[in-house]
Design a protein around this motif. Structure first.
Motif, mmCIF file in Angstrom:
data_model
loop_
_atom_site.group_PDB
_atom_site.id
_atom_site.type_symbol
_atom_site.label_atom_id
_atom_site.label_comp_id
_atom_site.label_asym_id
_atom_site.label_seq_id
_atom_site.Cartn_x
_atom_site.Cartn_y
_atom_site.Cartn_z
ATOM 1 N N ASP A 1 0.815 -1.212 0.000
ATOM 2 C CA ASP A 1 0.000 0.000 0.000
ATOM 3 C C ASP A 1 0.852 1.267 0.000
ATOM 4 O OD1 ASP A 1 -2.474 -1.251 -0.303
ATOM 5 O OD2 ASP A 1 -2.581 -1.744 1.812
ATOM 6 N N ALA A 2 0.751 2.118 1.041
ATOM 7 C CA ALA A 2 1.407 3.427 0.993
ATOM 8 C C ALA A 2 2.919 3.332 0.923
ATOM 9 C CB ALA A 2 0.997 4.265 2.201
ATOM 10 N N ALA A 3 3.506 2.187 1.264
ATOM 11 C CA ALA A 3 4.954 2.027 1.123
ATOM 12 C C ALA A 3 5.378 2.062 -0.336
ATOM 13 C CB ALA A 3 5.408 0.725 1.779
ATOM 14 N N CYS A 4 4.426 1.853 -1.245
ATOM 15 C CA CYS A 4 4.737 1.916 -2.675
ATOM 16 C C CYS A 4 5.048 3.333 -3.130
ATOM 17 C CB CYS A 4 3.587 1.337 -3.493
ATOM 18 S SG CYS A 4 3.296 -0.423 -3.217
ATOM 19 N N ASN A 5 4.942 4.303 -2.220
ATOM 20 C CA ASN A 5 5.335 5.670 -2.553
ATOM 21 C C ASN A 5 6.763 5.720 -3.064
ATOM 22 O OD1 ASN A 5 2.851 6.414 -1.606
ATOM 23 N ND2 ASN A 5 3.597 7.439 0.243
ATOM 24 N N MET A 6 7.604 4.799 -2.619
ATOM 25 C CA MET A 6 8.995 4.818 -3.059
ATOM 26 C C MET A 6 9.108 4.534 -4.558
ATOM 27 S SD MET A 6 10.541 1.211 -1.533
ATOM 28 C CE MET A 6 9.880 1.483 0.108
ATOM 29 N N LEU A 7 8.062 3.958 -5.136
ATOM 30 C CA LEU A 7 8.042 3.693 -6.572
ATOM 31 C C LEU A 7 7.394 4.826 -7.348
ATOM 32 C CD1 LEU A 7 6.804 -0.007 -6.351
ATOM 33 C CD2 LEU A 7 9.137 0.718 -6.863
ATOM 34 N N THR A 8 6.333 5.385 -6.817
ATOM 35 C CA THR A 8 5.529 6.340 -7.577
ATOM 36 C C THR A 8 5.974 7.779 -7.403
ATOM 37 O OG1 THR A 8 3.952 6.622 -5.783
ATOM 38 C CG2 THR A 8 3.514 4.858 -7.350
ATOM 39 N N GLY A 9 6.699 8.083 -6.326
ATOM 40 C CA GLY A 9 7.107 9.456 -6.114
ATOM 41 C C GLY A 9 5.957 10.345 -5.682
ATOM 42 N N VAL A 10 6.140 11.646 -5.802
ATOM 43 C CA VAL A 10 5.210 12.605 -5.223
ATOM 44 C C VAL A 10 3.866 12.621 -5.914
ATOM 45 C CG1 VAL A 10 7.037 14.071 -4.353
ATOM 46 C CG2 VAL A 10 6.126 14.480 -6.637
ATOM 47 N N HIS A 11 3.766 12.067 -7.125
ATOM 48 C CA HIS A 11 2.511 12.159 -7.859
ATOM 49 C C HIS A 11 1.622 10.934 -7.687
ATOM 50 C CE1 HIS A 11 3.860 15.848 -9.643
ATOM 51 N NE2 HIS A 11 4.944 15.266 -10.112
ATOM 52 N N PHE B 1 -1.278 3.145 -6.494
ATOM 53 C CA PHE B 1 -1.218 2.335 -7.706
ATOM 54 C C PHE B 1 -0.498 3.022 -8.865
ATOM 55 C CE2 PHE B 1 -5.569 0.265 -6.597
ATOM 56 C CZ PHE B 1 -4.939 -0.601 -5.725
ATOM 57 N N HIS B 2 -0.386 4.339 -8.820
ATOM 58 C CA HIS B 2 -0.158 5.102 -10.043
ATOM 59 C C HIS B 2 1.323 5.317 -10.341
ATOM 60 C CE1 HIS B 2 -4.451 7.006 -9.897
ATOM 61 N NE2 HIS B 2 -4.442 5.702 -9.847
ATOM 62 N N LEU B 3 1.892 4.466 -11.170
ATOM 63 C CA LEU B 3 3.248 4.666 -11.668
ATOM 64 C C LEU B 3 3.160 5.430 -12.982
ATOM 65 C CD1 LEU B 3 3.478 2.128 -9.720
ATOM 66 C CD2 LEU B 3 5.585 1.645 -10.960
ATOM 67 N N ALA B 4 3.919 6.499 -13.075
ATOM 68 C CA ALA B 4 3.769 7.411 -14.205
ATOM 69 C C ALA B 4 4.524 6.927 -15.432
ATOM 70 C CB ALA B 4 4.254 8.800 -13.810
ATOM 71 N N ASP B 5 3.922 7.109 -16.599
ATOM 72 C CA ASP B 5 4.565 6.984 -17.898
ATOM 73 C C ASP B 5 4.249 8.260 -18.675
ATOM 74 O OD1 ASP B 5 5.823 4.407 -17.832
ATOM 75 O OD2 ASP B 5 3.867 3.467 -18.027
ATOM 76 N N GLU B 6 4.872 8.405 -19.816
ATOM 77 C CA GLU B 6 4.570 9.553 -20.659
ATOM 78 C C GLU B 6 3.109 9.481 -21.117
ATOM 79 O OE1 GLU B 6 6.469 12.204 -21.409
ATOM 80 O OE2 GLU B 6 7.837 11.355 -19.919
ATOM 81 N N PRO B 7 2.443 10.637 -21.276
ATOM 82 C CA PRO B 7 1.026 10.630 -21.673
ATOM 83 C C PRO B 7 0.744 9.802 -22.922
ATOM 84 C CG PRO B 7 1.646 12.824 -20.959
ATOM 85 C CD PRO B 7 2.906 12.012 -20.971
ATOM 86 N N GLU B 8 1.611 9.885 -23.918
ATOM 87 C CA GLU B 8 1.368 9.113 -25.138
ATOM 88 C C GLU B 8 1.453 7.616 -24.873
ATOM 89 O OE1 GLU B 8 0.193 10.036 -28.099
ATOM 90 O OE2 GLU B 8 -0.083 11.924 -27.041
ATOM 91 N N GLU B 9 2.338 7.229 -23.947
ATOM 92 C CA GLU B 9 2.427 5.816 -23.585
ATOM 93 C C GLU B 9 1.178 5.391 -22.825
ATOM 94 O OE1 GLU B 9 3.750 1.911 -23.094
ATOM 95 O OE2 GLU B 9 4.264 3.479 -24.522
#
Length: 563
Positions: free
Chosen positions: A202-212, A223-231
């Motif tokens: 859960d919230a420990a996954c912040n280390m993967l997703t960062g501030v967003h 849950f939200h790991l960022a990719d480029e918008p087009e991706e």
């Protein structure tokens, strides 16, 4: 400036008369028809071929005839709880599910092969493992993932979606060591000597997703790991095609942030939003929604706002659902609540007072009690016979809570594929009460309508698999979960994945059954789920999927012949 994208115009320009061996209407009379007349995306008539031809003549139409032969038509499946963008994103990761890997060395081999194909420094990400399905009956460790790579992030997501395992490099990059405290709403797991095991939740996954990412302060797991918008756009496009291949025509996106909303709008602008989406905004956006005057459903036939999504606790699959006395399988684990009861009750009160539907993730009896009590209090303050507040997953309600849900009109939205994939693990986690996981039969007996969905990517969007599991309660390993009273009929399960899904989304006037005036959304099946042996329902092929009177998916001929 973006121009208005009129993606709600009916695509169907040619009226059609479709015939099939059977058309299950799933209406109040549960009729079985053999013909259906459609035009401009709507059903004009349904019944016998003669009745439909007469209706066409009366309307001055000369319809194109589509003879589907021995096929069976059912309403388009409604997947009222899914995460399409996350599902599309995981489609670009390494599949480490039970059909791909049965042991930790096999998972490591899959991830190693993927790492060899990736550019230097690119994260290696896998998904789909369930530790109780592995030969070792445990989570992989960070040291085993270090065999994949020591110079880049390696993340293996648990099938629950609420955490997983990382390698040592990920901890080092995030500045996490054995003395790092657990974040609120999450856990960094340690062994008996206090060393990091690699497992996070859960919230420990912040280390993967960062501030967003979605934080505990944002009322939900991350849950939200960022990719480029087009991706992201390519991922969402690919995911919608997978839903269509399963016969799904409508989705309830149960975790919408700015990221998801933006992607749906972009997909619609390009004319590629081929199915219908009802969006549930995450609860940290509640005040923003109210400030903008979003006090009811709005949108169009393809993209609409439905309500607010909240979290009460974590997941049974990842052992983060809240059991204050600990898990039988690990007494040191209790899981967590995402809110204090009073804080949660105020969110429900505020949303309900504005006329908004809520959908709350809750699995344990303690979490479900917090939800039911808050909804009862909100209804007492402002009575509403049709508020349709939802409990997502609603894994282990007590019989008394089910009775109160019936009285309050609370709708559970269940995922039978959860217990198909790891139902035995619930019993291992909390003991024999786990055999009641998703008690669909008890809901129906108490007068509580049931809705079945996938929770993709936690399970694949395969409605026929979900329907079979509701009827049999037999898991992937062949274990029968609980007594027969928890099972439901095939007709009830079909209704739960079509009409009742539409009701849970507030879309039953247009969707969920095949009736004159409703949208011509339907799936064409290669067999009849109401007449085949229950153990064979999931093997029925989805031949075609139609949305608004137009074919949006067709099984490749070679694939159909193979079946």
């Amino acid at each position: 400036m973006r121009k208005l994208a009129p993606f709600d115009r009916p695509a169907q320009q040619t009226p059609r008369l479709l015939t099939a061996a059977a058309i299950h209407t799933v209406d109040a009379e549960e009729r079985v028809a053999t013909a259906m007349l459609t035009d401009r995306g709507r059903i004009l008539a349904i019944g016998t071929e003669k009745e439909c031809r007469d209706a066409a003549t009366s309307a001055g139409l000369d319809p194109q005839v589509v003879d589907l032969g021995d096929a069976v038509i059912v309403p388009g499946f409604v997947d009222a709880h899914a995460h399409p963008l996350m599902y599309g994103q995981l489609m670009t990761w390494v599949d480490c599910g039970p059909e791909k890997a049965g042991s930790i060395p096999e998972i490591v081999a899959l991830l190693k092969a993927a790492a060899a194909e990736l550019p230097a420094g690119r994260p290696v990400r896998g998904y789909g493992y369930e530790h109780r399905n592995l030969a070792e009956k445990r989570h992989p460790s960070r040291f085993e993932l270090d065999e994949v790579a020591t110079d880049r992030e390696v993340y293996l997501m648990n099938a629950s979606g609420h955490g997983g395992v990382v390698n040592s490099h990920t901890f080092e990059r995030a500045g996490v060591d054995r003395d790092t405290p657990n974040p609120e709403g999450g856990e960094i797991f340690r062994d008996a000597d206090g060393e990091l095991t690699g497992e996070i939740s859960d919230a420990a996954c912040n280390m993967l997703t960062g501030v967003h990412g979605v934080k505990i302060g944002h009322h939900g797991p991350n849950f939200h790991l960022a990719d480029e918008p087009e991706e992201h756009l390519r991922q969402l496009d690919a995911a919608t095609q997978r839903f269509l291949a399963g016969g799904v025509t409508t989705i309830g996106d149960a975790q919408v942030s700015r990221r998801e909303f933006d992607m749906y709008l972009r997909l619609a602008e390009t004319g590629r939003l081929d199915l219908r989406v009802s969006m549930y905004l995450l609860s940290h956006l509640l005040d923003d929604a109210l400030d903008m005057g979003l006090v009811g459903q709005f949108g169009n036939a393809h993209l609409s706002f439905a309500g607010i999504k909240l979290y009460a606790d974590g997941t049974l699959g990842g052992w983060t659902a809240y059991f204050p006395d600990g898990y039988v399988g690990d007494p040191c684990r209790t899981g967590q609540l995402y809110h204090e009861p009073a804080e949660y009750a105020e969110l429900i009160r505020k949303a309900h007072a504005a006329g908004l539907q809520t959908a709350t993730h809750a699995q344990s009896p303690t979490a479900i009690e917090m939800v039911v009590s808050a909804i009862e209090a909100a209804l007492a303050e402002r009575p509403d016979d049709d508020a349709r507040h939802r409990i997502e997953h609603c894994g282990l309600p007590t019989p008394e809570q089910i009775r109160r849900m019936a009285a309050a009109g609370i709708r559970p939205v269940n995922q039978t594929q959860h217990y198909f994939n790891w139902g035995e693990g619930v019993e291992q986690a909390i003991g024999t009460p786990g055999e009641r996981f998703n008690p669909l039969g008890e809901f129906l007996a108490a007068g509580v309508p049931i809705t079945i969905s996938s929770d993709a990517p936690v399970a694949e969007p395969i409605p026929l698999e979900a329907i079979q599991t509701a009827v049999t309660r037999i898991t992937r390993r062949g274990h029968r979960l609980g007594p027969d009273g928890l099972r439901v009929s095939a007709a009830a399960a079909l209704r739960a994945h079509t009409y009742e899904g539409a009701v849970s989304l507030g879309r039953e006037d247009d969707l969920g059954s095949l009736e004159a005036g409703k949208y011509a959304d339907f799936a064409v099946l290669g067999g009849d789920p109401l007449t085949v042996d229950a153990a064979e329902i999931s093997q029925i092929p989805v031949l075609e999927t139609w949305v608004g009177g137009e074919r949006r998916y067709a099984m490749a001929r070679v694939e159909a012949l193979a079946i």
